[in-house]
Design an enzyme around this catalytic site. Structure first.
Site, PDB file in Angstrom:
ATOM      1  N   GLY A  80       0.830  -1.197   0.000  1.00  0.00           N
ATOM      2  CA  GLY A  80       0.000   0.000   0.000  1.00  0.00           C
ATOM      3  C   GLY A  80       0.864   1.246   0.000  1.00  0.00           C
ATOM      4  N   GLY A 112       5.262   7.555   1.727  1.00  0.00           N
ATOM      5  CA  GLY A 112       5.972   6.461   1.091  1.00  0.00           C
ATOM      6  C   GLY A 112       5.089   5.288   0.739  1.00  0.00           C
ATOM      7  N   ASP A 164      -1.245  11.514  14.915  1.00  0.00           N
ATOM      8  CA  ASP A 164      -2.125  10.941  13.892  1.00  0.00           C
ATOM      9  C   ASP A 164      -2.683   9.595  14.343  1.00  0.00           C
ATOM     10  OD1 ASP A 164      -3.509  11.050  11.502  1.00  0.00           O
ATOM     11  OD2 ASP A 164      -1.936  10.066  10.350  1.00  0.00           O
TER      12      ASP A 164
END
Length: 470
Positions: free
Chosen positions: A60, A65, A174
């Site tokens: 993914g 990145g 996050d």
């Protein structure tokens, strides 16, 4: 299968509300704006070799990145490799942020945080780092509502990881269900790993740290604390808020505030009304509901002062009556077990002894025969006395399985000492992960344990009893 650092699971994808990461907020406006493309140009590097690692499958891609499943060429161990997007590699600050993620994770070094093994740059300018490869379920994929005891157990582990993060002077910034991975192994309670430190931030920048522009915001809006959403300085209490949003969503199936109310939450003199979780999901204990509501306070001073305080509050409201020993939990069937399982205890009234296998392990002085009480496609558990071979020791052995003798090589990945073995009512020993298993071994293992279709009757196991042992 979950991609540890790209914040995605395959083949399904998250909603845009879960995925978006915003940067650079204008403090005079009601909402942040995206300044970077959400879909960077992808370059498929499958088949390439970076250092000692051959990239075999793209798992993914995220904002910084692309993550690949890779194989260590010498011993065949599976790892995950995160490669900085080539179009970002020319930007000094982005390159610095990419490497800061690996340094941050190594600095913390906590069992509930994904591990980083290596960081490097190829001769042709490809920047990458190597992580442990994890197989599990991101919390974003758990059926909702999640059973309160299971959720509390997972949040407690997340708090343990966050406490270590914050003690190291870092804020994750996050946290969300897709960055929290639940792993299940036979005979063990579910374990949680915190992933993706790509937007983590040191609380006290040094002179060499990447400068942060005034008003710059990183994170996912639906999970961000109000002060973070507004571009103000944040500390560990912002992560506590994000974990509160995660708990609220998984318990109720709803976000605390719809997207349209985020600006009102930040800008209005009074926050919009927030319904307690137990009013939306009657199965939620009211005390757990109050705990999450405190984590979601708009004013940071009204939240838990630390992740440790949040953990203590969770334990106080869901702690059950103590049990004499941990209860191994049934798990959903899996076709792949990368780390050998700890053997399950037989039923007390079952007269049939559990199956065993025999292995002849070679060493410098000859060989020794040991019994194996558990075997899977990923590895084998050998019963033996201490002192154990050191972790990551490579062993060569002959395994008797299916009426045949098969040559094997394995790496020691787990110790179960006498004290732990007594509590689990099993034999002490070591778990080994197979290294480059032969085609014949794989065939025999498939015959031994053919893949089974998951049963709809299998529900997420209750884990409340485990809280009594923390």
């Amino acid at each position: 299968m979950h991609c540890e650092h790209c914040s995605s699971e395959h083949p399904a994808s998250l909603s845009c509300e879960d995925q978006e990461t915003w940067t650079d907020v204008d403090s005079t406006g009601p909402a942040p704006r995206q300044v970077a493309s959400a879909t960077p140009a992808l370059v498929d590097l499958c088949g390439r070799t970076l250092g000692h690692y051959r990239l075999t499958q793209m798992l993914g891609s995220g904002g910084m990145g692309t993550v690949y499943l890779a194989e260590q060429i010498i011993i065949g161990a599976r790892v995950a490799v995160k490669v900085l997007h080539p179009d970002m590699a020319q930007d000094t600050q982005l390159r610095s942020r990419f490497y800061a993620e690996a340094r941050t994770v190594n600095l913390i070094g906590h069992p509930n945080i994904v591990r980083i093994f290596d960081i490097n740059e190829s001769k042709d300018g490809i920047h990458y780092f190597v992580m442990e490869y994890l197989e599990g379920t991101p919390l974003s994929r758990l059926p909702r509502p999640v059973e309160p005891g299971l959720l509390a157990w997972l949040l407690v582990q997340a708090c343990d990881a966050l406490e270590a993060v914050h003690r190291s002077g870092v804020v994750h910034r996050d946290l969300k269900p897709d960055n929290l991975l639940m792993m299940e192994r036979p005979g063990e309670l579910p374990t949680l790993k915190v992933l993706d430190f790509g937007v983590a931030k040191a609380l006290h920048d040094t002179a060499t740290s990447e400068p942060t522009m005034a008003g710059q915001v990183f994170g996912t809006p639906a999970y961000m604390a109000p002060e973070q959403w507004a571009g103000q300085p944040v500390d560990g209490r912002a992560d506590v808020y994000s974990l509160g949003v995660t708990g609220y969503l998984l318990l109720t199936g709803q976000f605390p505030y719809p997207r349209g109310q985020l600006a009102e939450l930040v800008l209005s003199p009074e926050p919009p009304p927030l319904r307690p979780p137990h009013e939306l999901a009657p199965a939620v204990p009211e005390a757990l509901s109050r705990t999450l509501m405190r984590a979601l306070a708009r004013n940071p001073a009204e939240r838990f002062a630390s992740a440790l305080d949040f953990k203590k509050a969770l334990l106080a409201v869901v702690r059950p009556a103590p049990r004499p020993y941990p209860v191994p939990l049934p798990l959903r069937p899996s076709t792949s077990t990368p780390i050998p399982a700890i053997p399950s205890r037989p039923e007390p009234n079952d007269p049939t002894p559990p199956p065993t296998w025999t292995a002849r392990v070679r060493n410098n002085t000859g060989s020794v025969v040991v019994h194996c009480s558990e075997i899977s496609r990923g590895g084998v558990f050998m019963c033996c006395a201490e002192p154990f071979p050191e972790l990551f020791t490579r062993l060569e052995f002959t395994l008797q399985i299916g009426g045949e003798e098969v040559e094997c090589v394995g790496e020691v990945v787990r110790h179960v000492d006498s004290a732990l073995a007594r509590s689990w009512r099993m034999s002490p020993g070591v778990g080994l992960q197979f290294i480059n298993p032969s085609a014949r071994l794989r065939e025999l293992l498939i015959r031994l344990r053919p893949p089974r279709r998951p049963s709809a009757a299998l529900q997420p196991p209750p884990v409340q009893e485990a809280l009594a042992h923390l």
